[in-house]
Scaffold this motif. Structure first.
Motif, PDB file in Angstrom:
ATOM      1  N   VAL A   1       0.850  -1.194   0.000  1.00 55.71           N
ATOM      2  CA  VAL A   1       0.000   0.000   0.000  1.00 55.71           C
ATOM      3  C   VAL A   1       0.883   1.240   0.000  1.00 55.71           C
ATOM      4  N   LYS A   2       0.517   2.223  -0.794  1.00 58.53           N
ATOM      5  CA  LYS A   2       1.327   3.441  -0.898  1.00 58.53           C
ATOM      6  C   LYS A   2       1.535   4.100   0.460  1.00 58.53           C
ATOM      7  N   GLY A   3       0.494   4.166   1.280  1.00 60.45           N
ATOM      8  CA  GLY A   3       0.615   4.785   2.596  1.00 60.45           C
ATOM      9  C   GLY A   3       1.589   4.056   3.498  1.00 60.45           C
ATOM     10  N   VAL A   4       1.644   2.734   3.385  1.00 59.30           N
ATOM     11  CA  VAL A   4       2.599   1.935   4.167  1.00 59.30           C
ATOM     12  C   VAL A   4       4.019   2.234   3.703  1.00 59.30           C
TER      13      VAL A   4
ATOM     14  N   PRO B   1       4.473  10.683  -6.204  1.00 59.05           N
ATOM     15  CA  PRO B   1       3.070  10.484  -6.610  1.00 59.05           C
ATOM     16  C   PRO B   1       2.208  10.096  -5.421  1.00 59.05           C
ATOM     17  N   ASP B   2       1.126  10.849  -5.205  1.00 64.25           N
ATOM     18  CA  ASP B   2       0.302  10.646  -4.008  1.00 64.25           C
ATOM     19  C   ASP B   2      -1.194  10.771  -4.332  1.00 64.25           C
ATOM     20  N   PRO B   3      -1.774   9.725  -4.916  1.00 63.96           N
ATOM     21  CA  PRO B   3      -3.216   9.758  -5.197  1.00 63.96           C
ATOM     22  C   PRO B   3      -4.026   9.972  -3.923  1.00 63.96           C
ATOM     23  N   ALA B   4      -5.253  10.445  -4.086  1.00 68.63           N
ATOM     24  CA  ALA B   4      -6.129  10.635  -2.932  1.00 68.63           C
ATOM     25  C   ALA B   4      -6.346   9.331  -2.179  1.00 68.63           C
ATOM     26  N   SER B   5      -6.203   8.213  -2.878  1.00 68.17           N
ATOM     27  CA  SER B   5      -6.409   6.895  -2.268  1.00 68.17           C
ATOM     28  C   SER B   5      -5.119   6.303  -1.699  1.00 68.17           C
ATOM     29  N   SER B   6      -4.103   7.139  -1.440  1.00 66.11           N
ATOM     30  CA  SER B   6      -2.790   6.645  -1.015  1.00 66.11           C
ATOM     31  C   SER B   6      -2.842   5.752   0.221  1.00 66.11           C
ATOM     32  N   ASN B   7      -3.799   5.962   1.091  1.00 67.13           N
ATOM     33  CA  ASN B   7      -3.865   5.161   2.315  1.00 67.13           C
ATOM     34  C   ASN B   7      -4.294   3.725   2.063  1.00 67.13           C
ATOM     35  N   TYR B   8      -4.750   3.421   0.849  1.00 65.67           N
ATOM     36  CA  TYR B   8      -5.165   2.043   0.580  1.00 65.67           C
ATOM     37  C   TYR B   8      -4.832   1.550  -0.830  1.00 65.67           C
ATOM     38  N   CYS B   9      -4.482   2.419  -1.764  1.00 65.89           N
ATOM     39  CA  CYS B   9      -4.106   1.933  -3.094  1.00 65.89           C
ATOM     40  C   CYS B   9      -2.716   1.295  -3.047  1.00 65.89           C
TER      41      CYS B   9
ATOM     42  N   MET C   1      -0.864   1.686  -8.955  1.00 69.13           N
ATOM     43  CA  MET C   1      -0.379   2.997  -9.391  1.00 69.13           C
ATOM     44  C   MET C   1       0.419   2.891 -10.682  1.00 69.13           C
ATOM     45  N   ILE C   2       1.228   1.832 -10.791  1.00 63.65           N
ATOM     46  CA  ILE C   2       1.971   1.617 -12.041  1.00 63.65           C
ATOM     47  C   ILE C   2       1.008   1.305 -13.185  1.00 63.65           C
ATOM     48  N   ALA C   3       0.020   0.466 -12.911  1.00 60.51           N
ATOM     49  CA  ALA C   3      -0.941   0.056 -13.940  1.00 60.51           C
ATOM     50  C   ALA C   3      -1.696   1.238 -14.529  1.00 60.51           C
ATOM     51  N   ASP C   4      -1.993   2.241 -13.698  1.00 60.33           N
ATOM     52  CA  ASP C   4      -2.768   3.395 -14.156  1.00 60.33           C
ATOM     53  C   ASP C   4      -1.917   4.630 -14.435  1.00 60.33           C
ATOM     54  N   ASN C   5      -0.622   4.576 -14.096  1.00 63.10           N
ATOM     55  CA  ASN C   5       0.224   5.770 -14.115  1.00 63.10           C
ATOM     56  C   ASN C   5      -0.387   6.857 -13.247  1.00 63.10           C
ATOM     57  N   SER C   6      -0.593   6.533 -11.992  1.00 59.93           N
ATOM     58  CA  SER C   6      -1.226   7.459 -11.054  1.00 59.93           C
ATOM     59  C   SER C   6      -0.364   8.692 -10.806  1.00 59.93           C
ATOM     60  N   SER C   7      -1.017   9.755 -10.361  1.00 55.47           N
ATOM     61  CA  SER C   7      -0.312  11.012 -10.137  1.00 55.47           C
ATOM     62  C   SER C   7      -0.606  11.545  -8.741  1.00 55.47           C
ATOM     63  N   GLY C   8      -1.632  12.378  -8.616  1.00 61.52           N
ATOM     64  CA  GLY C   8      -1.986  12.920  -7.316  1.00 61.52           C
ATOM     65  C   GLY C   8      -1.630  14.379  -7.162  1.00 61.52           C
ATOM     66  N   VAL C   9      -1.729  14.830  -5.921  1.00 63.83           N
ATOM     67  CA  VAL C   9      -1.624  16.248  -5.591  1.00 63.83           C
ATOM     68  C   VAL C   9      -0.280  16.848  -5.992  1.00 63.83           C
ATOM     69  N   HIS C  10       0.815  16.139  -5.743  1.00 63.27           N
ATOM     70  CA  HIS C  10       2.137  16.733  -5.918  1.00 63.27           C
ATOM     71  C   HIS C  10       2.819  16.403  -7.251  1.00 63.27           C
ATOM     72  N   CYS C  11       2.080  15.868  -8.202  1.00 65.82           N
ATOM     73  CA  CYS C  11       2.707  15.546  -9.489  1.00 65.82           C
ATOM     74  C   CYS C  11       3.115  16.811 -10.237  1.00 65.82           C
ATOM     75  N   LEU C  12       2.493  17.945  -9.927  1.00 69.51           N
ATOM     76  CA  LEU C  12       2.865  19.193 -10.579  1.00 69.51           C
ATOM     77  C   LEU C  12       4.345  19.503 -10.371  1.00 69.51           C
ATOM     78  N   GLY C  13       4.817  19.309  -9.146  1.00 72.35           N
ATOM     79  CA  GLY C  13       6.199  19.650  -8.841  1.00 72.35           C
ATOM     80  C   GLY C  13       7.191  18.538  -9.062  1.00 72.35           C
ATOM     81  N   TYR C  14       6.698  17.275  -9.108  1.00 72.92           N
ATOM     82  CA  TYR C  14       7.644  16.159  -9.099  1.00 72.92           C
ATOM     83  C   TYR C  14       7.468  15.147 -10.235  1.00 72.92           C
TER      84      TYR C  14
END
Length: 493
Positions: free
Chosen positions: A106-109, A123-131, A136-149
């Motif tokens: 899990v990303k949060g772990v 990369p920190d999707p809104a679902s980070s506590n359980y995705c 994340m690799i399968a979908d190329n997830s991004s999240g809040v901080h993808c703008l800077g990183y």
């Protein structure tokens, strides 16, 4: 019985009872599709053995992490679902600038483990506590901080893979070797470089189709074809990911605007101050909270190791906004306050999904469009006009620093006319986005809902190339069929 044969060779659990099939028939989408059976592999060798057995029986295989996909990516129609989250969830190695993990972690772990070393995976999707990282690799997830990183695809360095027939594969950058399939892919993409380089949108994030452009942008980086492929080419057994030092200083500014259009018109000016995050919550989402703000909010974060530089960036932003109707709603520099403020933004989707009443639901189909930030105001006006013309209620929020709008109309899914209306709305919105050089999905992927729109996005030649790539890796269409490349033949298991 296939379940009995699989149970004999698998180390992990094999589940074929009615209850478990129903549990795995759902994810975070509105679909409900039952698999024939579920297996929970213990390790990479187990994945190979299971896939080899399924291949011999021509059973489709779909990988699953936490089931947080919004478009049915982890659902299987009568095939075998592999649950990676139950056992394959370990951190295998941590270096100074990389981490190696199994796909079910899990990303949060992982975040907590990396924080102990003052590191992070941005990369920190809104679902980070359980995705999971695999998802994340399968979908190329991004999240809040993808703008800077950057997005997940930017942090994947190497992948250990399992192909449809159970054989092992590997793909990586630089000195990392890659296997024979990847050698064939290299030749194919080399021959197709001209059409690839001219066919992709010029935006900062994209999860539509296969990311062939990323695979040849800086030489040949075959692992990037797996990112955003939704498990249709290979299954990830482990991943090496680049990690960064946590920034020493972070400042968060919340700006209030009178309405949505005023907020999105301010985005290009705010971007001149180089924030690492620029997020939006519209009144349609804010209204779901108690004691909510009115109008529209922009969340602007600045980060870096030089405090004076970070303060100067934020001051530059405030000075620019002083000439507009924006007001400072909140400001934070300590971690606890920023976590509290960001929780409101990250909780947006959860609050939205609670709006479901019977068959009236907030439907995701046009929920992930991306345009260049300078086109954002016009794109937002087009969305509002589409909703107004169809007399639809809606919600809207998103990663506006990347030009990425998340929006969902509220639709009665039991109504044939409203379902047809949404299809027409999607065609209209997608046409406008594509004409402006954008993408129909920035980070959520295609899944079942958008696979039929990939040709509209890329055209016939590129979708034919996607089909060739699919068949290079998985000629029998056994890996997550009906995703990325249409496949209509239903198999009985």
């Amino acid at each position: 019985m296939i379940s009995e044969g699989l149970a004999r060779i698998a180390k992990g659990e094999v589940l074929s009872d009615e209850w478990n099939r129903r549990v795995y028939s759902m994810d975070a989408s509105h679909y409900e599709i039952r698999p024939a059976l579920v297996a929970c592999p213990k390790d990479a060798g187990d994945v190979q053995a299971i896939c080899n057995y399924a291949f011999s029986k021509k059973v489709p295989v779909t990988g699953r992490g936490a089931g947080t996909g919004l478009l049915g990516q982890s659902l299987s129609d009568g095939g075998l679902v592999l649950d990676f989250a139950k056992h394959m969830n370990r951190v295998l190695e941590v270096g100074d600038d990389y981490v190696v993990v199994e796909p079910g972690i899990v990303k949060g772990v992982l975040d907590k483990e990396l924080k102990k070393r003052d590191k992070f995976l941005p990369p920190d999707p809104a679902s980070s506590n359980y995705c999971t990282i695999g998802g994340m690799i399968a979908d190329n997830s991004s999240g809040v901080h993808c703008l800077g990183y950057g997005n997940t695809i930017d942090f994947v360095e190497a992948l250990d893979l399992v192909y449809a027939d159970g054989s092992a594969g590997h793909a990586g950058k630089g000195s990392y070797y890659f296997d024979a399939r990847m050698e064939r892919l290299k030749r194919l993409l080399g021959q197709s470089a001209e059409i690839i380089n001219s066919s992709y949108p010029k935006v900062s994030k994209n999860s539509c189709g296969y990311r062939l452009d990323a695979a040849i942008k800086h030489g040949f980086e075959p692992h990037k074809v797996i990112a955003a492929s939704e498990g249709t080419l290979a299954l990830v057994a482990s991943a090496r990911l680049r990690i960064l030092d946590l920034p020493q200083h972070r400042f968060l500014l919340v700006l209030g605007f009178e309405d949505l259009l005023a907020a999105v018109r301010a985005v290009p000016a705010i971007l001149e101050s180089s924030p690492v995050a620029l997020e939006m919550l519209d009144a349609t989402v804010l209204a779901l909270e108690k004691n909510a703000e009115t109008g529209c909010l922009l969340y602007v974060e600045f980060a870096g190791d030089n405090r004076a530089n970070v303060e100067a960036q934020m001051a530059r932003c405030r000075d620019r906004m002083a000439t507009t109707s924006a007001r400072v709603v909140e400001y934070a520099t300590d971690e606890q306050s920023m976590a509290r403020i960001w929780a409101a933004r990250k909780g947006a989707l959860g609050n939205i999904m609670k709006m479901t009443v019977g068959s009236r639901k907030p439907i995701g189909l046009v929920e992930d469009t991306v345009v260049r930030p300078e086109m954002l105001a016009a794109h937002t006006e087009n969305l509002l006009a589409a909703y107004r013309d169809n007399k639809l209620d809606y919600v809207m929020y998103g990663h506006v620093g990347d030009g990425n709008i998340h929006t969902r109309p509220l639709v009665d899914t039991s109504s044939k006319s409203e379902s047809e209306m949404i299809s027409a709305l999607a065609a209209r919105v997608f046409a406008q986005v594509i004409a402006s050089g954008g993408t129909i999905t920035g980070e959520h992927g295609d899944g079942l809902a958008r696979v039929g729109y990939i040709e509209q996005m890329y055209g016939k030649k590129m979708t034919a190339l996607f089909k060739t790539v699919k068949e290079l890796f998985d000629p029998g269409y056994l890996l997550n069929p009906a995703k990325k490349v249409p496949f209509k033949n239903k198999r009985d298991v």
